[in-house]
Design a protein around this motif. Sequence first.
Motif, PDB file in Angstrom:
ATOM      1  N   PRO A 118      47.001  42.354  71.833  1.00 26.70           N
ATOM      2  CA  PRO A 118      46.357  41.279  71.076  1.00 26.70           C
ATOM      3  C   PRO A 118      45.417  40.478  71.983  1.00 26.70           C
ATOM      4  O   PRO A 118      45.597  40.436  73.197  1.00 26.70           O
ATOM      5  CB  PRO A 118      47.528  40.427  70.607  1.00 26.70           C
ATOM      6  N   ALA A 119      44.420  39.851  71.375  1.00 28.15           N
ATOM      7  CA  ALA A 119      43.494  39.025  72.158  1.00 28.15           C
ATOM      8  C   ALA A 119      44.209  37.797  72.709  1.00 28.15           C
ATOM      9  O   ALA A 119      43.942  37.343  73.817  1.00 28.15           O
ATOM     10  CB  ALA A 119      42.319  38.611  71.283  1.00 28.15           C
ATOM     11  N   VAL A 120      45.107  37.250  71.885  1.00 26.55           N
ATOM     12  CA  VAL A 120      45.875  36.070  72.278  1.00 26.55           C
ATOM     13  C   VAL A 120      47.341  36.374  72.007  1.00 26.55           C
ATOM     14  O   VAL A 120      47.696  36.785  70.900  1.00 26.55           O
ATOM     15  CB  VAL A 120      45.450  34.829  71.455  1.00 26.55           C
ATOM     16  N   ARG A 121      48.170  36.195  73.032  1.00 23.52           N
ATOM     17  CA  ARG A 121      49.601  36.467  72.867  1.00 23.52           C
ATOM     18  C   ARG A 121      50.370  35.215  73.276  1.00 23.52           C
ATOM     19  O   ARG A 121      50.318  34.807  74.438  1.00 23.52           O
ATOM     20  CB  ARG A 121      49.984  37.651  73.759  1.00 23.52           C
ATOM     21  N   ILE A 122      51.038  34.607  72.300  1.00 21.53           N
ATOM     22  CA  ILE A 122      51.767  33.359  72.550  1.00 21.53           C
ATOM     23  C   ILE A 122      53.252  33.628  72.323  1.00 21.53           C
ATOM     24  O   ILE A 122      53.632  34.156  71.280  1.00 21.53           O
ATOM     25  CB  ILE A 122      51.298  32.243  71.582  1.00 21.53           C
ATOM     26  N   THR A 168      49.210  34.662  77.068  1.00 23.50           N
ATOM     27  CA  THR A 168      48.311  35.626  77.709  1.00 23.50           C
ATOM     28  C   THR A 168      47.053  35.765  76.868  1.00 23.50           C
ATOM     29  O   THR A 168      47.135  35.997  75.658  1.00 23.50           O
ATOM     30  CB  THR A 168      48.976  37.021  77.816  1.00 23.50           C
ATOM     31  N   ILE A 169      45.899  35.597  77.501  1.00 24.68           N
ATOM     32  CA  ILE A 169      44.621  35.746  76.794  1.00 24.68           C
ATOM     33  C   ILE A 169      43.664  36.505  77.687  1.00 24.68           C
ATOM     34  O   ILE A 169      43.439  36.109  78.838  1.00 24.68           O
ATOM     35  CB  ILE A 169      43.974  34.381  76.483  1.00 24.68           C
ATOM     36  N   ALA A 170      43.087  37.566  77.152  1.00 18.08           N
ATOM     37  CA  ALA A 170      42.027  38.301  77.857  1.00 18.08           C
ATOM     38  C   ALA A 170      42.429  38.600  79.297  1.00 18.08           C
ATOM     39  O   ALA A 170      41.626  38.457  80.216  1.00 18.08           O
ATOM     40  CB  ALA A 170      40.720  37.492  77.808  1.00 18.08           C
TER      41      ALA A 170
END
Length: 253
Positions: free
Chosen positions: A5-9, A68-70
């Motif tokens: 995913p582009a953004v993982r929270i 986690t992002i990019a």
Amino acid sequence: MNEAPAVRIRGLSLWYGAFRALEHVTMDVHRGEIMGLIGPSGCGKSTLLRCLNRLNDQPYVRIEGDLTIAGYDVMSPTTDTLALRRDVGMVFQRPNPLPISIRDNVLFGLRLHAPKTSKAEQEARMEGALREVMLWDDLKDRLHHDGESLSLEARQKLCIARLLPLKPTVLLFDEPCSALDPAGTAAVEELMRTLRGTYTQVVVTHNMQQARRISDRCAFMLMGELVELDDTAQLFTHPSDERTARYIEGRFG
Ligand SMILES: Nc1ncnc2c1ncn2[C@@H]1O[C@H](COP(=O)(O)OP(=O)(O)OP(=O)(O)O)[C@@H](O)[C@H]1O
Ligand SMILES: [Mg+2]
């Protein structure tokens, strides 16, 4: 979807002093989609958005969880926040370009981050950015005019254009249309739709009609908690949580 995913929270909690503003939020934002964030005032939408490019770094703020992002481990103390903010751009409520020319507004970030970029490359990126936000044809003959001389709609598009020469992957919007009239709102929404796919977009909005119009998926938050996340059509027609149903029926918030 098998790519990351582009953004993982994961399990993100945030405290302002003793006040807990986010409670164990977990969500993914897929590459290229528009994710809407809705919920009543004070539920933590802006707080969550600000976490994504580390705008909450304050001594009285404590954060737990993984983000986690990019490729960035966003919360890590060793993360280069300048580089993160180049890849993850933020557009605010007030369309406030800098009091400098249109050209210099678009190139401001690039000159800061990559001062050795050649003049030709700068011009190419500036034109590309203005084309992407659909301002080039209107503005190409007055690039030396002050960014503040533009209409609110054009100013907000210019604020989006300013991010693009840095080649971001994620764009964050905190109520991007709340200062605009209906025509300006429609124009910025149309722009966001054209940017879909190229960028991953996360949009906070108070306007449920706007969330329905532009988001692919939508997350409903309440008192720091992520209550429900679903395909936008599904969330608005068949919410699975009673609290979501009450909110979208306009019974509170
Ligand atoms: N810098 C801060 N210090 C202390 N408390 C804060 C701070 N920023 C936000 N809060 C509190 O955290 C909670 C969440 O605020 P946040 O601004 O994220 O909500 P929001 O959903 O964006 O609301 P709105 O729709 O009004 O913009 C609120 O109770 C707010 O008062
Ligand atoms: Mg807010």
